[in-house]
Design an enzyme around this catalytic site. Sequence first.
Site, PDB file in Angstrom:
ATOM      1  N   SER A 156     -12.301 -27.972  38.641  1.00  0.00           N
ATOM      2  CA  SER A 156     -12.521 -27.252  39.907  1.00  0.00           C
ATOM      3  C   SER A 156     -13.159 -28.223  40.890  1.00  0.00           C
ATOM      4  O   SER A 156     -13.767 -29.222  40.480  1.00  0.00           O
ATOM      5  CB  SER A 156     -13.484 -26.085  39.659  1.00  0.00           C
ATOM      6  OG  SER A 156     -13.980 -25.581  40.888  1.00  0.00           O
ATOM      7  N   TYR A 169     -21.208 -22.489  36.231  1.00  0.00           N
ATOM      8  CA  TYR A 169     -19.798 -22.813  36.500  1.00  0.00           C
ATOM      9  C   TYR A 169     -19.658 -24.296  36.879  1.00  0.00           C
ATOM     10  O   TYR A 169     -18.825 -25.014  36.337  1.00  0.00           O
ATOM     11  CB  TYR A 169     -19.277 -21.905  37.611  1.00  0.00           C
ATOM     12  CG  TYR A 169     -17.795 -22.035  37.871  1.00  0.00           C
ATOM     13  CD1 TYR A 169     -16.863 -21.456  36.997  1.00  0.00           C
ATOM     14  CD2 TYR A 169     -17.304 -22.725  38.974  1.00  0.00           C
ATOM     15  CE1 TYR A 169     -15.498 -21.568  37.227  1.00  0.00           C
ATOM     16  CE2 TYR A 169     -15.945 -22.841  39.214  1.00  0.00           C
ATOM     17  CZ  TYR A 169     -15.044 -22.259  38.343  1.00  0.00           C
ATOM     18  OH  TYR A 169     -13.694 -22.376  38.560  1.00  0.00           O
TER      19      TYR A 169
HETATM   20  N1  LIG Z   1      -9.369 -19.160  41.480  1.00  0.00           N
HETATM   21  C1  LIG Z   1     -10.062 -20.189  41.943  1.00  0.00           C
HETATM   22  O1  LIG Z   1     -10.557 -20.182  43.085  1.00  0.00           O
HETATM   23  C2  LIG Z   1     -10.234 -21.405  41.082  1.00  0.00           C
HETATM   24  C3  LIG Z   1     -10.640 -22.591  41.695  1.00  0.00           C
HETATM   25  C4  LIG Z   1     -10.809 -23.729  40.914  1.00  0.00           C
HETATM   26  C5  LIG Z   1     -10.573 -23.683  39.561  1.00  0.00           C
HETATM   27  N2  LIG Z   1     -10.173 -22.519  38.983  1.00  0.00           N
HETATM   28  C6  LIG Z   1      -9.956 -22.526  37.532  1.00  0.00           C
HETATM   29  O2  LIG Z   1      -8.618 -22.160  37.263  1.00  0.00           O
HETATM   30  C7  LIG Z   1      -8.535 -21.633  35.951  1.00  0.00           C
HETATM   31  C8  LIG Z   1      -7.741 -20.332  35.986  1.00  0.00           C
HETATM   32  O3  LIG Z   1      -8.480 -19.361  36.709  1.00  0.00           O
HETATM   33  P1  LIG Z   1      -7.807 -18.257  37.643  1.00  0.00           P
HETATM   34  O4  LIG Z   1      -8.388 -18.442  38.987  1.00  0.00           O
HETATM   35  O5  LIG Z   1      -6.351 -18.255  37.487  1.00  0.00           O
HETATM   36  O6  LIG Z   1      -8.486 -16.943  37.017  1.00  0.00           O
HETATM   37  P2  LIG Z   1      -7.877 -15.564  36.508  1.00  0.00           P
HETATM   38  O7  LIG Z   1      -9.072 -14.753  36.089  1.00  0.00           O
HETATM   39  O8  LIG Z   1      -6.958 -14.984  37.510  1.00  0.00           O
HETATM   40  O9  LIG Z   1      -7.025 -15.982  35.201  1.00  0.00           O
HETATM   41  C9  LIG Z   1      -7.651 -16.483  34.057  1.00  0.00           C
HETATM   42  C10 LIG Z   1      -6.789 -16.200  32.829  1.00  0.00           C
HETATM   43  O10 LIG Z   1      -7.474 -16.758  31.689  1.00  0.00           O
HETATM   44  C11 LIG Z   1      -7.513 -15.775  30.645  1.00  0.00           C
HETATM   45  N3  LIG Z   1      -8.693 -16.000  29.804  1.00  0.00           N
HETATM   46  C12 LIG Z   1      -9.992 -15.738  30.126  1.00  0.00           C
HETATM   47  N4  LIG Z   1     -10.791 -16.021  29.094  1.00  0.00           N
HETATM   48  C13 LIG Z   1      -9.981 -16.476  28.093  1.00  0.00           C
HETATM   49  C14 LIG Z   1     -10.217 -16.925  26.768  1.00  0.00           C
HETATM   50  N5  LIG Z   1     -11.455 -16.937  26.229  1.00  0.00           N
HETATM   51  N6  LIG Z   1      -9.162 -17.339  26.021  1.00  0.00           N
HETATM   52  C15 LIG Z   1      -7.899 -17.287  26.530  1.00  0.00           C
HETATM   53  N7  LIG Z   1      -7.619 -16.858  27.766  1.00  0.00           N
HETATM   54  C16 LIG Z   1      -8.652 -16.462  28.542  1.00  0.00           C
HETATM   55  C17 LIG Z   1      -7.556 -14.429  31.374  1.00  0.00           C
HETATM   56  O11 LIG Z   1      -7.139 -13.370  30.529  1.00  0.00           O
HETATM   57  C18 LIG Z   1      -6.615 -14.700  32.558  1.00  0.00           C
HETATM   58  O12 LIG Z   1      -5.278 -14.411  32.209  1.00  0.00           O
HETATM   59  C19 LIG Z   1      -9.973 -21.466  35.461  1.00  0.00           C
HETATM   60  O13 LIG Z   1     -10.306 -22.553  34.619  1.00  0.00           O
HETATM   61  C20 LIG Z   1     -10.777 -21.520  36.749  1.00  0.00           C
HETATM   62  O14 LIG Z   1     -12.094 -21.958  36.546  1.00  0.00           O
HETATM   63  C21 LIG Z   1      -9.987 -21.385  39.699  1.00  0.00           C
END
Ligand SMILES: NC(=O)c1ccc[n+]([C@@H]2O[C@H](COP(=O)([O-])OP(=O)(O)OC[C@H]3O[C@@H](n4cnc5c(N)ncnc54)[C@H](O)[C@@H]3O)[C@@H](O)[C@H]2O)c1
Length: 286
Positions: A156, A169
């Site tokens: 991130s 985080y």
């Molecule tokens: N959305 C943002 O603004 C953003 C920005 C930077 C980084 N990220 C990173 O991107 C990645 C994806 O996040 P997102 O934004 O798509 O979130 P999201 O909540 O929409 O999706 C996350 C997915 O991961 C699954 N998940 C959660 N815990 C789990 C576990 N213990 N084992 C297996 N699956 C699990 C959930 O069921 C979900 O399908 C994360 O690592 C997040 O930190 C997100």
Amino acid sequence: MPLAHFDGALAVVTGAGNGIGRAIALRLAESGASVVAADIDLPAAERTVTLAKTLGAGGTAYQVDVADRAAMETFAAEVKEAHRVPDIVVNNAGIAVAGSFLDTGVEDWENILGVNLWGVIHGCRLFGGQMRDRVNALPNKPDKPNFGGHIVNIASAAAFSPWRAMPAYCTTKAAVLMLSECLRAELAGSRIGVTAVCPGFVSTDLVDHGTFVEGDDATTERLRTRGQKAIKLRNYPPEKVAERVVHAIIKNKPVVPVNFEGHLLHTLSRVSPASLRLLARIPARG
Ligand SMILES: NC(=O)c1ccc[n+]([C@@H]2O[C@H](COP(=O)([O-])OP(=O)(O)OC[C@H]3O[C@@H](n4cnc5c(N)ncnc54)[C@H](O)[C@@H]3O)[C@@H](O)[C@H]2O)c1
């Protein structure tokens, strides 16, 4: 970029049931890869596979909690047995915990370290080991070295920048960035690429799924609504992150900031860390 670039490749994506993971799985499927979609939420992973199949790709859904060492060991062994050693692994599953350091309890730390850091460690250790063993078993061809595979870790922009409102985080994401850099150096000789992808705000359900450790229920609801509004206003689709992931694999990029704030925080972390220390003091409530 040719759409069929990953024809015949096998790609494992964790957290593939929603958001960024789903978009990456579908983008890889569109590029010709067969996708192993893993998520703690099996019906969500199955929906992703159904969509991948409409793109003409192969796909299989697995339920796995990436924080669970034994479950990840079983998962990695099953993928190898039922399919083969993957060519691409995207360690994407992640959760958010928001609130000050002193309000973050040990259980909250264990949860986020489990998913965001141990999940990535398990994925890199198990599948990285499989990839390295596969390369070592192949005959050495100095004129045309074997492609060992590629590991993408979704960190991130929080990895570049401290923030008092999200210490847990930010800590996990900085660790994922460093892990990726160390592993990239280790696996370079095996022709296995490692990339850390560092997006700013992306329109997903991360805030809805997140934990807020400060204040009462009303405060939590206010902070959650504010976070949801900010993400909605930012309006950066996960499909654009997926596009950058595919590009990073093709070009074997080490670190990939994504979107305006991703690039801004990356640049400031190098040219003006003092400005980031000032920004870090801004509380979540404004
Ligand atoms: N959305 C943002 O603004 C953003 C920005 C930077 C980084 N990220 C990173 O991107 C990645 C994806 O996040 P997102 O934004 O798509 O979130 P999201 O909540 O929409 O999706 C996350 C997915 O991961 C699954 N998940 C959660 N815990 C789990 C576990 N213990 N084992 C297996 N699956 C699990 C959930 O069921 C979900 O399908 C994360 O690592 C997040 O930190 C997100």
